[in-house]
Design a protein around this motif. Structure first.
Motif, PDB file in Angstrom:
ATOM      1  N   ALA A 207       0.833  -1.203   0.000  1.00  0.00           N
ATOM      2  CA  ALA A 207       0.000   0.000   0.000  1.00  0.00           C
ATOM      3  C   ALA A 207       0.868   1.253   0.000  1.00  0.00           C
ATOM      4  CB  ALA A 207      -0.922  -0.013   1.219  1.00  0.00           C
ATOM      5  N   ALA A 208       1.929   1.261   0.811  1.00  0.00           N
ATOM      6  CA  ALA A 208       2.837   2.406   0.826  1.00  0.00           C
ATOM      7  C   ALA A 208       3.542   2.561  -0.515  1.00  0.00           C
ATOM      8  CB  ALA A 208       3.855   2.255   1.955  1.00  0.00           C
ATOM      9  N   LEU A 209       3.873   1.433  -1.145  1.00  0.00           N
ATOM     10  CA  LEU A 209       4.543   1.492  -2.442  1.00  0.00           C
ATOM     11  C   LEU A 209       3.616   2.058  -3.514  1.00  0.00           C
ATOM     12  CD1 LEU A 209       7.290   0.767  -3.650  1.00  0.00           C
ATOM     13  CD2 LEU A 209       6.368  -1.465  -4.248  1.00  0.00           C
ATOM     14  N   ARG A 210       2.338   1.697  -3.465  1.00  0.00           N
ATOM     15  CA  ARG A 210       1.380   2.247  -4.431  1.00  0.00           C
ATOM     16  C   ARG A 210       1.237   3.766  -4.253  1.00  0.00           C
ATOM     17  NH1 ARG A 210      -1.464  -2.643  -3.316  1.00  0.00           N
ATOM     18  NH2 ARG A 210      -2.669  -1.570  -1.713  1.00  0.00           N
ATOM     19  N   LYS A 211       1.207   4.201  -2.998  1.00  0.00           N
ATOM     20  CA  LYS A 211       1.114   5.646  -2.752  1.00  0.00           C
ATOM     21  C   LYS A 211       2.360   6.366  -3.246  1.00  0.00           C
ATOM     22  CE  LYS A 211      -1.788   5.065   1.385  1.00  0.00           C
ATOM     23  NZ  LYS A 211      -1.849   5.243   2.859  1.00  0.00           N
ATOM     24  N   ALA A 212       3.507   5.741  -3.028  1.00  0.00           N
ATOM     25  CA  ALA A 212       4.763   6.368  -3.461  1.00  0.00           C
ATOM     26  C   ALA A 212       4.830   6.498  -4.972  1.00  0.00           C
ATOM     27  CB  ALA A 212       5.953   5.554  -2.938  1.00  0.00           C
ATOM     28  N   MET A 213       4.272   5.536  -5.696  1.00  0.00           N
ATOM     29  CA  MET A 213       4.329   5.579  -7.150  1.00  0.00           C
ATOM     30  C   MET A 213       3.415   6.654  -7.730  1.00  0.00           C
ATOM     31  SD  MET A 213       6.638   3.464  -7.743  1.00  0.00           S
ATOM     32  CE  MET A 213       6.563   3.444  -9.532  1.00  0.00           C
ATOM     33  N   ARG A 214       2.528   7.227  -6.914  1.00  0.00           N
ATOM     34  CA  ARG A 214       1.686   8.326  -7.403  1.00  0.00           C
ATOM     35  C   ARG A 214       2.418   9.659  -7.352  1.00  0.00           C
ATOM     36  NH1 ARG A 214      -3.367   6.389  -3.675  1.00  0.00           N
ATOM     37  NH2 ARG A 214      -3.783   4.426  -4.782  1.00  0.00           N
ATOM     38  N   ASP A 215       3.471   9.725  -6.559  1.00  0.00           N
ATOM     39  CA  ASP A 215       4.286  10.933  -6.490  1.00  0.00           C
ATOM     40  C   ASP A 215       5.421  10.809  -7.504  1.00  0.00           C
ATOM     41  OD1 ASP A 215       5.040  13.450  -4.711  1.00  0.00           O
ATOM     42  OD2 ASP A 215       6.894  12.323  -5.055  1.00  0.00           O
ATOM     43  N   ARG A 216       5.567  11.777  -8.381  1.00  0.00           N
ATOM     44  CA  ARG A 216       6.483  11.667  -9.509  1.00  0.00           C
ATOM     45  C   ARG A 216       7.929  11.505  -9.039  1.00  0.00           C
ATOM     46  NH1 ARG A 216       9.426  15.320 -12.627  1.00  0.00           N
ATOM     47  NH2 ARG A 216       9.765  14.653 -14.795  1.00  0.00           N
ATOM     48  N   ASN A 217       8.383  12.379  -8.140  1.00  0.00           N
ATOM     49  CA  ASN A 217       9.777  12.319  -7.702  1.00  0.00           C
ATOM     50  C   ASN A 217      10.077  11.042  -6.926  1.00  0.00           C
ATOM     51  OD1 ASN A 217      10.376  14.844  -8.831  1.00  0.00           O
ATOM     52  ND2 ASN A 217       9.671  15.925  -6.986  1.00  0.00           N
ATOM     53  N   THR A 218       9.147  10.663  -6.067  1.00  0.00           N
ATOM     54  CA  THR A 218       9.348   9.438  -5.291  1.00  0.00           C
ATOM     55  C   THR A 218       9.325   8.214  -6.197  1.00  0.00           C
ATOM     56  OG1 THR A 218       8.265  10.502  -3.404  1.00  0.00           O
ATOM     57  CG2 THR A 218       8.546   8.115  -3.308  1.00  0.00           C
ATOM     58  N   ALA A 219       8.444   8.220  -7.191  1.00  0.00           N
ATOM     59  CA  ALA A 219       8.379   7.087  -8.118  1.00  0.00           C
ATOM     60  C   ALA A 219       9.691   6.928  -8.882  1.00  0.00           C
ATOM     61  CB  ALA A 219       7.219   7.277  -9.094  1.00  0.00           C
ATOM     62  N   GLN A 220      10.300   8.042  -9.262  1.00  0.00           N
ATOM     63  CA  GLN A 220      11.589   7.953  -9.949  1.00  0.00           C
ATOM     64  C   GLN A 220      12.672   7.375  -9.036  1.00  0.00           C
ATOM     65  OE1 GLN A 220      12.201  11.977 -11.278  1.00  0.00           O
ATOM     66  NE2 GLN A 220      10.929  11.723 -13.112  1.00  0.00           N
ATOM     67  N   LEU A 221      12.652   7.774  -7.769  1.00  0.00           N
ATOM     68  CA  LEU A 221      13.632   7.223  -6.811  1.00  0.00           C
ATOM     69  C   LEU A 221      13.395   5.742  -6.583  1.00  0.00           C
ATOM     70  CD1 LEU A 221      15.893   7.451  -4.728  1.00  0.00           C
ATOM     71  CD2 LEU A 221      14.187   8.241  -3.062  1.00  0.00           C
ATOM     72  N   VAL A 222      12.130   5.356  -6.421  1.00  0.00           N
ATOM     73  CA  VAL A 222      11.817   3.941  -6.201  1.00  0.00           C
ATOM     74  C   VAL A 222      12.236   3.098  -7.398  1.00  0.00           C
ATOM     75  CG1 VAL A 222       9.927   2.297  -5.917  1.00  0.00           C
ATOM     76  CG2 VAL A 222       9.971   4.387  -4.550  1.00  0.00           C
ATOM     77  N   GLN A 223      11.981   3.599  -8.606  1.00  0.00           N
ATOM     78  CA  GLN A 223      12.364   2.850  -9.805  1.00  0.00           C
ATOM     79  C   GLN A 223      13.871   2.737  -9.914  1.00  0.00           C
ATOM     80  OE1 GLN A 223      10.168   1.295 -12.039  1.00  0.00           O
ATOM     81  NE2 GLN A 223      12.122   0.355 -12.581  1.00  0.00           N
ATOM     82  N   ALA A 224      14.593   3.825  -9.600  1.00  0.00           N
ATOM     83  CA  ALA A 224      16.058   3.781  -9.638  1.00  0.00           C
ATOM     84  C   ALA A 224      16.602   2.822  -8.599  1.00  0.00           C
ATOM     85  CB  ALA A 224      16.625   5.188  -9.421  1.00  0.00           C
ATOM     86  N   ALA A 225      15.986   2.815  -7.409  1.00  0.00           N
ATOM     87  CA  ALA A 225      16.430   1.890  -6.362  1.00  0.00           C
ATOM     88  C   ALA A 225      16.161   0.449  -6.756  1.00  0.00           C
ATOM     89  CB  ALA A 225      15.722   2.230  -5.046  1.00  0.00           C
TER      90      ALA A 225
END
Length: 339
Positions: A207-225
């Motif tokens: 659930a936290a990951l889905r919320k993070a993917m809605r934020d553009r900057n956070t989604a880019q960090l998560v994808q890079a990680a």
């Protein structure tokens, strides 16, 4: 009456643990004795039957020396050759015993490996399967996450992305602005998303990951990680296996404010030599890995700068214990960020 042991009943040689055989007089010594006796007899016959009357008394000393050399030098050479032959035979026997010991150790090791119960010990393959399954579930969740709004936004968010003036923002149908569709990400969800779900059943993590993917900057960090963690796993480097030295929150704030080098060296707390060596070798040899690592470091740098503005010391400590932060510590130390 006891039975005479048959050849089949003799014990198997034990290699270096078998008692060495110390023989007495061997064929080598016998041959050396025969040759020595033949030479002595021949030399004695030669000097006894030869005419020595013509020799002068002045040459007696030289004649005696030549006689001794001609008699005993060949005998000495015979026994040197005999000693060398005996030593060669002993070395061959020792080599055979050592080879037998090596074969016995190899057979015992193979038997032990074949008889080992794999179900009673930790299996690397099982761990890899679990990680692969969790990765597949994460990718599925990222691809099919729901688009519903989860409650009201919290007062404190992970980054200061809200705009001061909403009057110039385009509005959608029924008066809903584009900013209202993207809720600010809470700090707790930001930290949990950077740690990724623990297992396939970690509903709160997904659930936290889905919320993070809605934020553009956070989604880019998560994808890079996710990209760099996948590449690290190819070399057997997993963040759960690392136990870095944790830095104080003020060190993280200094880094977020732009400090680099030895003033923030405490952030490079990863001490695992094998992980550091493997990562450094991959950085030098693999350009894809190197570009992915530098992209991740840039994204993490921007994210931590925005995160530190609103986060408390406890939240900074929690962030430093995530898998993403551990990857930053490892890659930052290899890339020379803390030098």
């Amino acid at each position: 009456m006891a039975e005479k042991p048959t050849p089949q009943s003799r014990p198997t040689p034990l290699g270096i643990y078998d008692k060495p055989r110390h023989g007495g007089v061997t064929a080598i010594e016998v041959v050396a004795l025969i040759l020595s006796a033949i030479w002595l007899l021949g030399a004695a016959a030669f000097f006894l039957l030869s005419d020595t009357g013509s020799n002068t008394t002045g040459a007696e000393g030289l004649r005696f020396l030549i006689t001794m050399l001609s008699v005993f030098m060949p005998i000495a050479m015979i026994w040197v050759a005999a000693t060398a032959a005996r030593s060669s035979r002993v070395m061959r026997e020792e080599s055979q015993r050592l080879q037998a010991a090596i074969d016995a150790i190899r057979q015992a090791y193979i038997a032990q490996q074949q008889g080992r119960d794999i179900s009673k010990e930790p299996s690397v393959a099982r761990k890899l399967d679990e990680i692969a399954a969790a990765t597949r579930n994460t990718e599925t969740a990222l691809a099919t996450f729901q688009t519903r709004r989860d409650g009201e936004p919290t007062a404190r968010t992970a980054a200061t992305t809200a705009h001061e003036d909403l009057g110039d923002q385009p509005t959608l149908a029924l008066g809903t602005s584009s900013e209202d569709m993207a809720l600010p990400l809470a700090i707790e969800d930001f930290i949990r998303a950077l740690n990724f779900p623990e297992t396939a059943e970690d509903e709160e993590g997904f659930a936290a990951l889905r919320k993070a993917m809605r934020d553009r900057n956070t989604a880019q960090l998560v994808q890079a990680a996710q990209d760099i963690l996948t590449l690290l796993s190819q070399d057997g480097i997993y963040m759960d296996d690392l136990r870095p030295d944790m830095a104080r929150p003020e060190i993280w704030r200094q880094f977020a404010n732009g400090a680099r080098g030895r003033s923030v060296a405490a952030l490079g707390g990863v001490r695992d030599r094998s992980s550091l060596a493997l990562t450094a070798g991959r950085m030098k040899q693999d350009p894809i890995f190197r570009d992915t690592a530098h992209h991740f470091l840039r994204r993490f740098d921007k994210a931590i700068s925005a995160f530190a503005e609103n986060a408390s010391d406890a939240e900074l400590s929690a962030l430093s214990d995530t898998r993403t932060a551990r990857a930053f510590m490892l890659l930052g130390r290899v890339a020379g960020t803390f030098d």
